[in-house]
Design a protein around this motif. Sequence first.
Motif, PDB file in Angstrom:
ATOM      1  N   LEU A 118       0.834  -1.219   0.000  1.00 51.71           N
ATOM      2  CA  LEU A 118       0.000   0.000   0.000  1.00 51.71           C
ATOM      3  C   LEU A 118       0.861   1.258   0.000  1.00 51.71           C
ATOM      4  CD1 LEU A 118      -3.126  -0.356   2.327  1.00 51.71           C
ATOM      5  CD2 LEU A 118      -3.016   0.164  -0.133  1.00 51.71           C
ATOM      6  N   GLU A 119       1.933   1.232   0.768  1.00 50.95           N
ATOM      7  CA  GLU A 119       2.750   2.446   0.886  1.00 50.95           C
ATOM      8  C   GLU A 119       3.503   2.768  -0.404  1.00 50.95           C
ATOM      9  OE1 GLU A 119       2.881  -0.231   2.790  1.00 50.95           O
ATOM     10  OE2 GLU A 119       4.924  -0.970   3.105  1.00 50.95           O
ATOM     11  N   ASP A 120       3.544   1.818  -1.294  1.00 46.93           N
ATOM     12  CA  ASP A 120       4.220   2.084  -2.573  1.00 46.93           C
ATOM     13  C   ASP A 120       3.284   2.642  -3.640  1.00 46.93           C
ATOM     14  OD1 ASP A 120       6.510   1.157  -1.424  1.00 46.93           O
ATOM     15  OD2 ASP A 120       6.301  -0.888  -2.234  1.00 46.93           O
ATOM     16  N   ILE A 121       1.993   2.739  -3.317  1.00 48.54           N
ATOM     17  CA  ILE A 121       1.039   3.247  -4.319  1.00 48.54           C
ATOM     18  C   ILE A 121       0.912   4.758  -4.147  1.00 48.54           C
ATOM     19  CG2 ILE A 121      -1.269   3.031  -5.301  1.00 48.54           C
ATOM     20  CD1 ILE A 121      -1.548   0.360  -3.852  1.00 48.54           C
ATOM     21  N   PRO A 122       1.187   5.502  -5.202  1.00 52.56           N
ATOM     22  CA  PRO A 122       1.056   6.959  -5.073  1.00 52.56           C
ATOM     23  C   PRO A 122      -0.412   7.374  -4.987  1.00 52.56           C
ATOM     24  CG  PRO A 122       1.638   6.371  -7.321  1.00 52.56           C
ATOM     25  CD  PRO A 122       1.618   5.098  -6.541  1.00 52.56           C
ATOM     26  N   LEU A 123      -0.647   8.619  -4.561  1.00 55.67           N
ATOM     27  CA  LEU A 123      -2.006   9.146  -4.461  1.00 55.67           C
ATOM     28  C   LEU A 123      -2.721   8.976  -5.808  1.00 55.67           C
ATOM     29  CD1 LEU A 123      -3.684  10.620  -2.242  1.00 55.67           C
ATOM     30  CD2 LEU A 123      -3.077  12.763  -3.394  1.00 55.67           C
ATOM     31  N   ASP A 124      -2.036   9.355  -6.881  1.00 52.64           N
ATOM     32  CA  ASP A 124      -2.556   9.125  -8.234  1.00 52.64           C
ATOM     33  C   ASP A 124      -1.982   7.816  -8.732  1.00 52.64           C
ATOM     34  OD1 ASP A 124      -3.212   8.987 -10.872  1.00 52.64           O
ATOM     35  OD2 ASP A 124      -2.463  10.977 -11.407  1.00 52.64           O
TER      36      ASP A 124
END
Lengths: 554, 554
Positions: free
Chosen positions: B38-44
């Motif tokens: 999850l922490e590797d997924i950017p806001l966009d």
Amino acid sequence: MLPSLNKTPTWQTIAKKVQDHRDATIAKVQPSIPDIALEDIPLDSTSIPKTILKPEEIAITESTPEDLVSKLASGELTSVEVTNAFLRRAALSQKLVNCITELLPETALEDAQKLDESLKANSGPLGPLHGLPISVKEHVGMKDLTHNAGFVAWHERIAPANAHILDILSAAGAVFHARTTEPQLLMHLETSSNLYGTTVNPFNRSLTSGGSSGGEGALIGLRGSCLGIGTDIGGSIRDPAANNGLYGLRPTTYRLPMVGLTATKLGQEQIVPVIGPLSTSLEGVKLFMKTIIDAKPWIREPSLIPMPWKTDSQFPVLPDGSKKLRIGLLVDDGVVRPHPPVLRALNSMTEKLKTVPGIQVVEWKPFKHDWAWTVISSLYFGDGGAEDVAAIEASGEPWRPLSDFIVKENPNVKNLSIGEVWDWTMKREIYKSEYAKLWEERDVDVILCPAGPGAAPPIDQARYWGYTSQWNLLDYPALVVPTTKVNPSVDLSETDYKPRNEKDKFNHDLYEPSKYINAPVSVQLVGRRYEDEKVIEAMQYIKEKLGLPWAEYV
Amino acid sequence: MLPSLNKTPTWQTIAKKVQDHRDATIAKVQPSIPDIALEDIPLDSTSIPKTILKPEEIAITESTPEDLVSKLASGELTSVEVTNAFLRRAALSQKLVNCITELLPETALEDAQKLDESLKANSGPLGPLHGLPISVKEHVGMKDLTHNAGFVAWHERIAPANAHILDILSAAGAVFHARTTEPQLLMHLETSSNLYGTTVNPFNRSLTSGGSSGGEGALIGLRGSCLGIGTDIGGSIRDPAANNGLYGLRPTTYRLPMVGLTATKLGQEQIVPVIGPLSTSLEGVKLFMKTIIDAKPWIREPSLIPMPWKTDSQFPVLPDGSKKLRIGLLVDDGVVRPHPPVLRALNSMTEKLKTVPGIQVVEWKPFKHDWAWTVISSLYFGDGGAEDVAAIEASGEPWRPLSDFIVKENPNVKNLSIGEVWDWTMKREIYKSEYAKLWEERDVDVILCPAGPGAAPPIDQARYWGYTSQWNLLDYPALVVPTTKVNPSVDLSETDYKPRNEKDKFNHDLYEPSKYINAPVSVQLVGRRYEDEKVIEAMQYIKEKLGLPWAEYV
């Protein structure tokens, strides 16, 4: 203040008042129609008009709508003379069969006069109905006039505006000359109310005119009108059309405008009522439908479907020029067996149909028509009849026998919860899908079937709706067409018949040939949803090939 | 027997089970998609697919439906390669935004294989969608698969047959590759349930994907599908389309088949739900509509209107070749003022529209849109929410905040009597007639308006339905179209705005430009009842003239 001044009028007082009003409007028709003593009216009253009206009035009132609009448009007839002829015959009809709530001689003749003047001034008709008198069932609102829907308590309700359909017909050149009776509740297949009494059948005055548009049926049956407006939620256009030897169409829902009618249960959408025509001719039915739909009523009334009237043929043409037409024949719905005259009409029609090139007749086995009645009659009165009970009891008027029958004695009338209505609605949808599947498998164009379990029955005996309400439930367009009359020497009782159930027994026991003498016998042609045009075209074709109706009525 | 053996599973156990099933179906997609922390997924998250998929998969999944069906029909692409590319991207989409209830790699690839073989064997496509993968909202029944409509208690309900619409799409050559999330109750403008959790917005993962077809919105927004099926009773197609930069159409009622969906309140007909498309292209929306209507769904499902898809132009053409198009511009419904990005989108669009020959833009003043909400929200839950309460409480699952909002905190949700539902129905009809009259007087072709009171809001904050539910009440076809994205440096807060009411204040306070960064901004084009074709044609013309959308998404 003295208590007596405040006294609520009895229903009898109100009934007298509305009948006095009716009679006063009839008295304004000129030359006036003489009163006829009840004992001087024969069982078959249809011969009387010829003894009282002038030959030119007879000629006009016995013309079809299509002939009249043609002559009115060309100026060969004036609207004033046509309107007055129909007013005179309508006044006489009231004295014979009690079918009128009020005549409109003043406004009708004023409108007719204006139309005559405008025709001359513009050298052309206002619209396709230029100058044609049309009769209107009472609960269709007319601006500033009362509309009571058959309830004593509502006798002073005033319509704030014309019903939408009247605006359209008026813009097309129609004149409204007569308002006609309807039963208490608007839900009998007969026409009797505490306001106006009972409307009887012109062909046999011991029988019902049918209902709920039974004022229209009787009036048009007597040719006091050639085209009229009825409404239908279980047979109320088709039943009086059938009982009076007329053409009557129950259109598919949401094609003709309904705004401006008064009734109980407004907002009930599970079984949608419709408005439609009764006429002395099939062409009259078509003229009515096309005129209204061509006016795009969906613009003003957005519940309607924007579906233009189809004018191209709905049938393939075979190499020999005949139309290819596959008819499903439903003789008996499996619940209540029709009386012998209906069986004779269908059999004789079928024999002729089988000889017509291009026409194929196949058996249509009924599919759970008893269940269909359970579903529709559960959805009619989802409030347990509360609105109708309140409307009747507000005046203290008595319940008519057929009001008792459809509300109080109907085991399917219950005060339902919203969830229960949703459940019944799903049952309705499932049944409709099952019927649609049958139609697709059997691949017919139309269904030919009885218009009722018999010809017009004696008063207060119309207790089986299945032959008409079936098509309301399915929302199929259904057209009634006259074929013959009851002939007691041919249409004998079936003495060895074993009834299948209580309803069947009731209907079977009702039939005694001599009682039904001279009653018109009609059949019904049914199409798929929104195939109104196809049903009319099929009937035109059948009529042309078979020469219907076989009996002359007037 | 030990009590523990009989224990009813907790909702958490059930949720884990259905999510495990989902993950198992995703794991079958080959080559498999790596897990992403999850922490590797950017806001966009929309940039991620390009880093994981193969170039040919990217090319396929970023093609429009019309390009794909053309290449599939010619054999330039096989259905197997197209379907697998979308399966891969859908699997990835799940890991990014949580939009899938299950993937269907086995049946989809099997169907695709058969279609590829049949194309070769018959040297032609099966139908207009030959080989195209389509995604499907979960409550649209698929034979032998579960459908739960967002309720934990329904997790084992099995669909006995395909929904009617799937049969038609399948016969036209479509392949179903993905089933997508929906909220508890199916009546949130967001997508969160206790079964699958919350679906988020691919363009800004702190925002909602919208709902209730929010699984479709997020999946198609990420191009894990190019065409999907949603349903809409208050905005549920248009809201997720708007939030994810997509085209989405709420068709007029009774044009597309509804049989085979599971939901509460089946049989509720006062506010009729519809099914319709979400797509990456406007042509995709049209292809969907035309394909289904060309199949004459009314034959099997008789509640549908037999109205063919109109292919002729619905607009007059001026001498210079431009179409004559009069647009009513509704910027603010008078109840809740839209956020600055929506106002910017509409203003900028209007400025451009005014320069196009043949196009006229006039103000559309709102008419009692607050009353419209009272009417529609009184009719949604006529049973006081009883069916929904029962469906939630059967499993003991908690109420989601937006379920509380729409049922428990909604002052218009009452257990109505049948008579009260009839009254509300009449109020609905009167309002529809008033609106129709305005439309006639103002004489516009379409209304251009916001698709919502802002871009996609943060989770659990979508509490104003008025911009979409308005057109459900009126039963107008309404099309959402992407225009731009929120730009915090341009779309500043209106700090001096004085809210008109509580709803307006809630919405106003919600807007902080930085929170909405990158969220798609869409507008809505609305037509009269049954003018679905006209709305699409108007938007095609506007798009052609204005070059919409102005932002590229992929």
